[in-house]
Design an enzyme around this catalytic site. Structure first.
Site, PDB file in Angstrom:
ATOM      1  N   TRP A   1      87.861  43.434  36.481  1.00 51.73           N
ATOM      2  CA  TRP A   1      89.101  43.217  36.372  1.00 51.73           C
ATOM      3  C   TRP A   1      89.485  42.042  37.371  1.00 51.73           C
ATOM      4  CZ3 TRP A   1      94.010  46.759  36.649  1.00 51.73           C
ATOM      5  CH2 TRP A   1      94.959  46.174  36.264  1.00 51.73           C
ATOM      6  N   ARG A   2      89.645  40.769  37.227  1.00 52.05           N
ATOM      7  CA  ARG A   2      89.963  39.776  38.134  1.00 52.05           C
ATOM      8  C   ARG A   2      91.361  39.619  38.318  1.00 52.05           C
ATOM      9  NH1 ARG A   2      85.748  36.336  40.448  1.00 52.05           N
ATOM     10  NH2 ARG A   2      87.850  35.229  41.109  1.00 52.05           N
TER      11      ARG A   2
ATOM     12  N   ARG B   1      90.463  38.258  44.092  1.00 52.01           N
ATOM     13  CA  ARG B   1      89.639  37.431  44.816  1.00 52.01           C
ATOM     14  C   ARG B   1      90.695  36.260  45.441  1.00 52.01           C
ATOM     15  NH1 ARG B   1      86.650  39.177  46.167  1.00 52.01           N
ATOM     16  NH2 ARG B   1      84.870  39.349  44.905  1.00 52.01           N
TER      17      ARG B   1
ATOM     18  N   HIS C   1      81.687  36.393  50.232  1.00 55.86           N
ATOM     19  CA  HIS C   1      81.251  35.061  49.373  1.00 55.86           C
ATOM     20  C   HIS C   1      81.118  33.857  50.271  1.00 55.86           C
ATOM     21  CE1 HIS C   1      83.419  38.063  47.178  1.00 55.86           C
ATOM     22  NE2 HIS C   1      82.577  37.526  46.007  1.00 55.86           N
TER      23      HIS C   1
ATOM     24  N   LYS D   1      78.218  43.745  49.209  1.00 52.80           N
ATOM     25  CA  LYS D   1      78.068  42.762  48.167  1.00 52.80           C
ATOM     26  C   LYS D   1      78.155  41.316  48.852  1.00 52.80           C
ATOM     27  CE  LYS D   1      81.082  41.597  45.085  1.00 52.80           C
ATOM     28  NZ  LYS D   1      82.121  41.586  43.942  1.00 52.80           N
TER      29      LYS D   1
ATOM     30  N   SER E   1      82.505  33.693  36.013  1.00 56.72           N
ATOM     31  CA  SER E   1      83.323  33.822  37.187  1.00 56.72           C
ATOM     32  C   SER E   1      82.624  33.456  38.342  1.00 56.72           C
ATOM     33  CB  SER E   1      83.894  35.163  37.483  1.00 56.72           C
ATOM     34  OG  SER E   1      82.951  36.116  37.776  1.00 56.72           O
TER      35      SER E   1
ATOM     36  N   GLN F   1      76.017  31.982  36.342  1.00 60.98           N
ATOM     37  CA  GLN F   1      75.845  33.372  35.597  1.00 60.98           C
ATOM     38  C   GLN F   1      75.224  33.215  34.188  1.00 60.98           C
ATOM     39  OE1 GLN F   1      79.988  34.936  35.479  1.00 60.98           O
ATOM     40  NE2 GLN F   1      79.793  35.905  37.565  1.00 60.98           N
TER      41      GLN F   1
HETATM   42  O1  LIG Z   1      81.211  38.776  43.890  1.00 61.86           O
HETATM   43  C1  LIG Z   1      81.217  38.637  42.803  1.00 61.86           C
HETATM   44  C2  LIG Z   1      80.043  38.158  42.347  1.00 61.86           C
HETATM   45  C3  LIG Z   1      80.228  36.431  41.618  1.00 61.86           C
HETATM   46  O2  LIG Z   1      80.876  35.738  42.517  1.00 61.86           O
HETATM   47  C4  LIG Z   1      78.901  36.018  41.234  1.00 61.86           C
HETATM   48  O3  LIG Z   1      78.398  35.272  41.732  1.00 61.86           O
HETATM   49  O4  LIG Z   1      78.444  36.325  39.867  1.00 61.86           O
HETATM   50  C5  LIG Z   1      81.039  36.896  40.409  1.00 61.86           C
HETATM   51  C6  LIG Z   1      82.491  37.391  41.055  1.00 61.86           C
HETATM   52  O5  LIG Z   1      83.279  37.542  40.017  1.00 61.86           O
HETATM   53  C7  LIG Z   1      82.237  38.658  41.736  1.00 61.86           C
HETATM   54  O6  LIG Z   1      83.675  39.016  42.173  1.00 61.86           O
END
Ligand SMILES: O=C1C[C@@](O)(C(=O)O)C[C@@H](O)[C@@H]1O
Length: 253
Positions: free
Chosen positions: A43-44, A78, A139, A166, A228, A232
């Protein structure tokens, strides 16, 4: 207790982001998503226009009602600094995340490393107290840092003792994915209980979204329509790959 059992060196769980600006759009998206039964949805909340408790509680109840019981919910706000849409001040970020942690129906919570030591420590502690799985995130949308920097990051992040560390970085060179994967494999093989999610964004890192089992990444993010993050795959593409028994999980990354 989180619904999702995360395990290193096993097929990664599939998480689909929900990037809806209103509760009505959340309902629309989750109704469409439910038959695909992802392991998890992200859930963003940075896409949400109305961050009032009432609107958020309604969206959360609807998500839990519409999605299969087994689908876990990861709540993420985020910030722009980390590549998202959110512009809450650090103090408001902390209030929002603390509120999310105590809500019924949240299984995992994203906590940004960039929020600073004090907030991070407090939020990880709160998550533990409430049996919510904490995901400490970093990130980098411009590059994959060099190995010295990556090792430092992995060290700093694991020291904070979240349930999951992560790291998502941008792939600029072909070697970025194998490099990050090798390091994460080393860290996940230590068997000290730390779990990792490692993703290399963009075209050059796409295999990181499929091969998590090889190097110990426990979750991958997949899209239904718009994604996102760059690179992907769709949920069907990831599933097809993971369900293909002849995929090579032994070969080194
Ligand atoms: O941290 C991540 C990983 C992400 O950045 C990705 O690369 O798939 C996608 C984001 O929505 C998620 O919060």
């Amino acid at each position: 207790m989180s619904k999702i059992q995360l395990k290193a060196f096993a097929p990664p769980k599939i998480c689909v982001p929900v990037m809806s600006e209103s509760p009505e759009k959340v309902v629309e998206f989750c109704s469409m998503l439910a038959p695909l039964a992802p392991d998890c949805v992200e859930w963003r909340l940075d896409y949400t226009a109305d961050l009032s408790e009432e609107a958020l509680r309604y969206s959360l109840d609807e998500m839990n009602r519409l999605l299969p019981d087994e689908t876990a919910i990861l709540a993420t706000y985020r910030t722009k600094y980390e590549g998202g849409e959110g512009d809450l001040l650090p103090v408001d970020y902390r209030i929002l995340v603390e509120w999310l942690i105590v809500q019924d129906g949240i299984d995992l919570i994203d906590i940004e490393l960039a929020q600073g030591d004090e907030s991070v420590a407090q939020l990880i502690r709160r998550a533990k107290e409430n049996q919510v799985t904490s995901v400490l995130s970093y990130h980098n949308f411009s590059e994959t840092p060099d190995n010295v920097h990556l090792n430092e990051l992995l060290y700093t992040m694991t020291l904070k003792k979240p349930d999951v560390v992560k790291i998502a970085t941008m792939g600029i060179n072909k070697s970025d994915y194998p490099r990050l994967a090798k390091l994460v494999k080393k860290w996940s093989s230590r068997n000290d209980g730390s779990l990792f999610i490692a993703l290399v964004m963009g075209e050059l890192g796409q295999m990181s979204r499929l091969e998590g089992e090889k190097f110990g990444s426990v979750m991958t993010f997949a899209r239904v329509d718009k994604g996102s993050a760059p690179g992907q795959y769709t949920i069907e593409e990831v599933r097809n790959y993971l369900e293909n028994a002849s995929r090579d999980i032994n070969k080194e990354v």
